[in-house]
Design an enzyme around this catalytic site. Structure first.
Site, mmCIF file in Angstrom:
data_model
loop_
_atom_site.group_PDB
_atom_site.id
_atom_site.type_symbol
_atom_site.label_atom_id
_atom_site.label_comp_id
_atom_site.label_asym_id
_atom_site.label_seq_id
_atom_site.Cartn_x
_atom_site.Cartn_y
_atom_site.Cartn_z
ATOM 1 N N GLU A 63 0.817 -1.221 0.000
ATOM 2 C CA GLU A 63 0.000 0.000 0.000
ATOM 3 C C GLU A 63 0.847 1.266 0.000
ATOM 4 O O GLU A 63 1.628 1.498 0.925
ATOM 5 C CB GLU A 63 -0.931 0.030 1.216
ATOM 6 C CG GLU A 63 -1.832 1.255 1.207
ATOM 7 C CD GLU A 63 -2.783 1.343 2.388
ATOM 8 O OE1 GLU A 63 -3.562 2.324 2.439
ATOM 9 O OE2 GLU A 63 -2.751 0.453 3.257
ATOM 10 N N GLU A 104 -11.990 3.843 5.313
ATOM 11 C CA GLU A 104 -10.889 4.190 6.228
ATOM 12 C C GLU A 104 -10.820 5.711 6.395
ATOM 13 O O GLU A 104 -9.825 6.341 6.057
ATOM 14 C CB GLU A 104 -9.561 3.635 5.689
ATOM 15 C CG GLU A 104 -8.427 3.692 6.685
ATOM 16 C CD GLU A 104 -7.112 3.206 6.107
ATOM 17 O OE1 GLU A 104 -6.200 2.882 6.880
ATOM 18 O OE2 GLU A 104 -6.981 3.163 4.864
#
Length: 294
Positions: free
Chosen positions: A141, A234
């Site tokens: 990520e 998120e």
């Protein structure tokens, strides 16, 4: 595609989290990467009771967790931590782990780019082998330049994944992409079949639909590359300390059960400990924005 959410943003009993997910139509949980905090049998039973599953987890690269640390022992301990997260995911029946390779908040390197690349690839290969054994996909990520100096763009994450192996994937986060990518939609297409996870918050890192991102275009791009995993919510709303605050009462001034590391992680993200009402609103707004598109 289905709707998931992280739980690192709100410190609360896991029972409360899971009930909220079921209430708003979330299908899965991307559980915070703290494998030493959970009884996986109990958590899996709880998820089953509410018709929610574990999608996976995300590494919380706090303190000395760093796959490209100059110190070999520190790297080894960091690898162990990520492998323990993977084992937790396997025990919960999850599918994917999002790996941020370096310490979040560390923006100054300790060594040369060449050395750090070698150390990181070596660490990721060991992690990926454990993921393969456990049936858990690895997604590298990228996060923005203000949180790490190492992997900021999708192309960098893809290069690392390719160096690790053909089964290593990429996890993209549209909030970070909005900062770092020339064209976020093109970055989704560039990730292609390496894309194994996708994190979502709006451009201001508030709930999806509370900013300016074009959610129909984002979802359409994901469909175009054949992505069929989670849109994993998120959000991490910025803390307003001025009279212009649009959300009075958004901060829990007397939180219980939060560690200093967890508090620091939130504060390093420009946020704080949310009140239950403020957090609940973000969970609901994200679902209202995304579910009609899925």
């Amino acid at each position: 595609m289905h709707l998931a959410i992280h739980n690192w943003m709100k410190v609360e009993p896991i029972e409360v989290t899971v009930k909220r997910l079921a209430k708003y139509g979330y299908k899965s949980l991307e559980i915070k990467g703290e494998p030493y905090s959970y009884d996986t049998k109990a958590v899996r039973s709880l998820l089953d009771q509410h018709g929610v599953r574990c999608w996976g987890s995300v590494t919380l690269m706090l303190d000395k967790r760093n796959l490209l640390a100059k110190d070999e022992a520190q790297r080894a301990e960091s690898v162990k931590y990520v492998k323990d997260c993977i084992t937790m995911i396997m025990e919960l029946g999850g599918e994917v782990i999002s790996v941020v390779p370096s310490t979040v908040g560390k923006i100054v390197p300790d060594s040369t780019p060449a050395s750090e690349w070698v150390w990181c690839v070596e660490a990721m290969k060991e992690i990926n082998a454990h993921g393969r054994y456990c049936g858990v996909k690895i997604g590298v990520e990228p996060i923005n330049r203000f949180e790490t100096y190492f992997i900021n763009r999708g192309a960098q994450a893809k290069a690392l994944a390719e160096a690790v192996g053909p089964d290593c994937g990429v996890c993209l986060d549209i909030f970070h992409m909005n900062i770092e990518e020339d064209d976020p939609i093109a970055a989704i297409h560039e990730a292609g079949d390496r894309l194994v996870n996708f994190h979502v918050a709006d451009n201001n890192r508030m709930a999806c639909g509370m900013g300016s991102l074009d959610w129909p275009a984002i979802v359409e791009a994901l469909r175009a590359v054949g992505y069929d995993g989670a849109l994993s919510v998120e959000f991490c709303p910025p803390l307003d300390r001025t009279p212009a605050d649009r959300f009075p009462g958004s901060v829990d001034e007397t939180p219980e059960g939060i560690t200093e590391s967890e508090r620091k992680f939130l504060e390093d993200h420009g946020s704080s400990v949310f009140s239950t009402e403020f957090y609940d609103m973000h969970v609901r707004r994200s679902a209202e924005t995304l579910l009609p598109l899925m």
